[in-house]
Design an enzyme around this catalytic site. Structure first.
Site, mmCIF file in Angstrom:
data_model
loop_
_atom_site.group_PDB
_atom_site.id
_atom_site.type_symbol
_atom_site.label_atom_id
_atom_site.label_comp_id
_atom_site.label_asym_id
_atom_site.label_seq_id
_atom_site.Cartn_x
_atom_site.Cartn_y
_atom_site.Cartn_z
ATOM 1 N N ASN A 100 -23.474 41.912 -37.358
ATOM 2 C CA ASN A 100 -24.605 42.606 -37.845
ATOM 3 C C ASN A 100 -25.643 42.722 -36.351
ATOM 4 O O ASN A 100 -26.149 43.579 -36.827
ATOM 5 C CB ASN A 100 -25.239 41.732 -38.912
ATOM 6 C CG ASN A 100 -26.581 42.653 -39.597
ATOM 7 O OD1 ASN A 100 -26.806 43.384 -40.303
ATOM 8 N ND2 ASN A 100 -27.758 41.738 -39.155
ATOM 9 N N ARG A 195 -14.401 35.001 -40.698
ATOM 10 C CA ARG A 195 -15.272 34.707 -41.074
ATOM 11 C C ARG A 195 -16.337 35.377 -41.542
ATOM 12 O O ARG A 195 -17.112 36.051 -40.024
ATOM 13 C CB ARG A 195 -15.893 33.297 -41.261
ATOM 14 C CG ARG A 195 -17.221 32.895 -42.166
ATOM 15 C CD ARG A 195 -18.560 33.018 -41.547
ATOM 16 N NE ARG A 195 -19.546 32.834 -42.092
ATOM 17 C CZ ARG A 195 -21.058 32.286 -41.455
ATOM 18 N NH1 ARG A 195 -20.706 33.385 -40.072
ATOM 19 N NH2 ARG A 195 -21.714 31.979 -41.830
ATOM 20 N N ASP A 197 -20.067 37.192 -40.470
ATOM 21 C CA ASP A 197 -21.343 36.724 -40.799
ATOM 22 C C ASP A 197 -22.134 37.440 -41.758
ATOM 23 O O ASP A 197 -22.464 38.959 -40.642
ATOM 24 C CB ASP A 197 -22.041 36.464 -39.316
ATOM 25 C CG ASP A 197 -23.291 35.346 -39.170
ATOM 26 O OD1 ASP A 197 -23.303 34.122 -39.419
ATOM 27 O OD2 ASP A 197 -24.368 36.196 -38.901
ATOM 28 N N HIS A 201 -26.237 42.266 -44.973
ATOM 29 C CA HIS A 201 -27.055 42.635 -44.429
ATOM 30 C C HIS A 201 -26.293 43.331 -43.687
ATOM 31 O O HIS A 201 -27.269 44.544 -42.866
ATOM 32 C CB HIS A 201 -27.790 41.913 -43.135
ATOM 33 C CG HIS A 201 -28.021 40.612 -43.770
ATOM 34 N ND1 HIS A 201 -29.887 40.826 -44.573
ATOM 35 C CD2 HIS A 201 -28.055 39.049 -44.553
ATOM 36 C CE1 HIS A 201 -30.317 39.259 -44.958
ATOM 37 N NE2 HIS A 201 -29.053 38.293 -44.937
ATOM 38 N N GLU A 233 -19.638 36.728 -45.647
ATOM 39 C CA GLU A 233 -20.858 35.919 -46.167
ATOM 40 C C GLU A 233 -21.622 36.741 -46.729
ATOM 41 O O GLU A 233 -22.225 37.099 -46.532
ATOM 42 C CB GLU A 233 -21.014 34.807 -44.945
ATOM 43 C CG GLU A 233 -22.526 33.932 -44.980
ATOM 44 C CD GLU A 233 -24.149 33.883 -44.301
ATOM 45 O OE1 GLU A 233 -24.793 33.057 -44.752
ATOM 46 O OE2 GLU A 233 -23.905 35.109 -43.731
ATOM 47 N N ARG A 337 -12.599 25.586 -48.486
ATOM 48 C CA ARG A 337 -13.028 25.431 -46.282
ATOM 49 C C ARG A 337 -13.645 23.977 -46.626
ATOM 50 O O ARG A 337 -14.573 23.562 -47.724
ATOM 51 C CB ARG A 337 -13.720 26.895 -46.421
ATOM 52 C CG ARG A 337 -14.023 25.831 -45.017
ATOM 53 C CD ARG A 337 -14.776 27.281 -44.406
ATOM 54 N NE ARG A 337 -16.579 27.511 -44.999
ATOM 55 C CZ ARG A 337 -17.304 28.601 -44.887
ATOM 56 N NH1 ARG A 337 -17.456 29.130 -44.626
ATOM 57 N NH2 ARG A 337 -18.509 28.200 -45.649
#
Ligand code: AAO
Length: 497
Positions: A100, A195, A197, A201, A233, A337
């Site tokens: 991001n 995963r 992040d 956003h 996420e 997890r």
């Protein structure tokens, strides 16, 4: 892609937060493979900023400088060796992809980066990628500070800077290509997925364009055409305009309500009781089962970052934590997890941990210490290794043994004593009340004597734990004192004596 590509009927992922690649490789071979762990989430493998103030915080790895593969965990050849060795023992690797943003605005200029690449924050210049000024979103952001100021405005959450971090313009083909090249390099090395992040956003359409560019997995270890597993996420506790549902068709999404609610249940906060978890999962307003990645705590909310607050159970409250993790691993909802942490000097003043920035156990020069294994199989030098706690390891195995079986034979005392099974393959009983549990229950299991995998375990033909006798019609007597070290009992098909 929602399928974690896990092999050998295994089911769980462990996040080895901040571990060095060399230690992960050894852990795959000596522990994770033999104990049925399906995969490891690794810390971001790309080049990141190196900070002096505070000194080497763990979160410096969430400030990329570029996509060269040297980091606090090791260099590219160590990374490649680790991915190979883990794959060779059937343990998948999932990389934490920070795509991001780059570092923050006030980061200066120089070579203070993990591979030593030069960059300039004032000029927004990251030559090792390269990204330059026009690859960032600043012109699209409308807040005065150019930061995200208000989470109820979806446009600024996507187009402005998350805590001041330079926000990449993922609408640009060029930026999408660079990000996808990075992820593809990891895929070609053998990772099974990512995963991703800070997905809240990024616009779902931009993410879709990036995922669409990804290669299929390396056929040395995965069937031809296997697609990378994606966990996004997104923190959605139900109070903001951006919801996890916008991301569900793209891959799995982190279900943050899960740990917040489970922590409150086991702490008995807000009037919560275990009995209310009878319809745990979608019945609690969680996302559809096939889309969820679940966890009791993560690397953020175990130290007050992210979301979930004080209800989150962590290794600091080990008795509650073992029960909560046990519950999660016994329950069919979601891909699970397990967190594996390092200890830090927690110092809470006015509900804020002053040391929430502290990085992993390290030498004086800032390099991360390796993970020593003690004679009793626990870890030393500040590594907590929750995944090696007997109760947790044994529940990871439990989940594999009951994989595919339905939630069944529920029982409760209308309070904090509950039990449930997984078809005829496993059964678990919890006593989180302040008095003894003493009851005969229908387990659904075949008759025989079973070894509890919480108070000990089956070893050879013996049992170091409580024994549970299931009669011919599946009934068994359970007695759990509220003062037991771990007030829960679990048996499964492979723990039969
Ligand atoms: C560090 C410093 C900053 C500094 C910055 C730049 O701490 O002070 O400005 O550097 O110099 C990690 C650390 C950050 C660190 C960053 C960069 O956690 O402290 O900043 O590296 O080094 C949001 C995001 C979510 C993010 C989370 C931490 O949405 O994506 O913040 N998690 C990931 C990683 C994380 C990492 C980053 C992203 C950045 O897992 O490790 O940051 O790469 C609300 C929103 C959430 C929001 C939280 C926190 O949550 O909904 O989306 O998460 O606020 O801002 C209740 C509400 C709940 C609310 C919560 C907290 O629970 O119900 O909705 O309260 O207010």
């Amino acid at each position: 892609q929602h399928d974690p590509n896990i092999k050998h009927n295994r089911t769980s992922i462990v996040h080895l937060f901040e571990w060095r690649w060399a230690d992960i490789a050894a852990e795959c071979e000596r522990f994770l493979g033999p104990n049925g762990f399906g995969g490891v989430q690794i810390s971001p493998p790309n080049e990141h900023i190196v900070l002096d103030s505070p000194w080497r915080p763990w979160w410096q790895r969430y400030q990329p400088i570029g996509y060269n593969l040297c980091s606090r965990s090791g260099n590219e050849s160590e990374l490649r060796d680790m991915i190979t060795r883990c794959n060779n023992v059937g343990v998948n690797i999932y990389a934490d992809a920070v795509i991001n943003h780059m570092c923050r605005t006030g980061s200066g200029e120089g070579n203070h980066s993990s591979c030593g690449s030069w960059f300039s924050a004032p000029k927004k210049d990251f030559p090792s990628v390269p990204f330059t000024q026009s690859d960032f979103n600043d012109d699209k952001c409308t807040t005065a500070s150019v930061k995200i100021e208000n989470y109820s405005d979806a446009n600024q959450v996507r187009d402005c800077r998350l805590v001041g971090l330079f926000d990449l313009a993922l609408e640009k083909e060029y930026v999408r290509d660079k990000v996808a090249d990075y992820m593809n390099k990891l895929i070609d090395m053998g990772v099974a997925g990512f995963r991703v992040d800070a997905c809240k956003h990024m616009w779902p359409g931009d993410l879709s364009a990036v995922y669409g560019r990804l290669h299929s997995l390396n056929t040395d270890w995965f069937p031809v055409g296997s697609r990378p597993f994606i966990v996004q996420e997104v923190i959605d506790l139900g109070v903001e305009p951006i919801t996890s549902s916008e991301y569900l068709q793209l891959g799995r999404v982190t279900e943050f309500k899960y740990g917040a609610k489970l922590g409150a249940i086991f702490r008995k906060w807000n009037g919560e009781k275990l009995v209310y978890s009878k319809n745990w999962g979608e019945g609690w307003g969680f996302m559809p089962n096939g889309n969820a990645l679940v966890f009791v705590d993560n690397h953020d909310n175990q130290r007050g970052h992210g979301a979930g607050g004080a209800a989150i159970a962590t290794f600091w409250d080990s008795r509650i934590y073992k029960m909560a993790v046990g519950y999660m691993l016994a329950h069919p909802y979601g891909v699970t997890r397990v967190m594996s942490s390092f200890r830090w000097n927690r110092h809470v003043v006015d509900r804020k941990d002053q040391n929430d920035w502290q990085g992993p156990p390290s030498h004086d020069d800032g390099s991360t210490k390796s993970v020593p294994i003690n004679a009793d199989h626990t870890c030393g030098d500040g590594w907590v290794c929750e995944h090696r706690w007997r109760q947790i390891t044994n529940m990871v195995i439990f989940r594999n043994v009951v994989n595919g079986q339905p939630h069944s034979n529920w029982w409760d005392n209308q309070g904090n004593q509950v039990a449930f099974g997984r078809g005829n393959r496993g059964f678990i009983v919890f006593n989180n009340d302040d008095w003894e549990l003493d009851v005969t229950l229908n387990t659904g299991m075949p008759g025989g004597t079973y070894c509890d995998v919480i108070s000990g375990q089956k070893e050879g033909s013996g049992c170091t734990a409580k024994q549970i006798h299931v009669d011919g019609d599946g009934r068994a007597h359970f007695k759990i004192s509220n003062s037991d070290e771990d007030p829960f009992v679990a048996i499964h098909a492979d723990s039969m004596l």
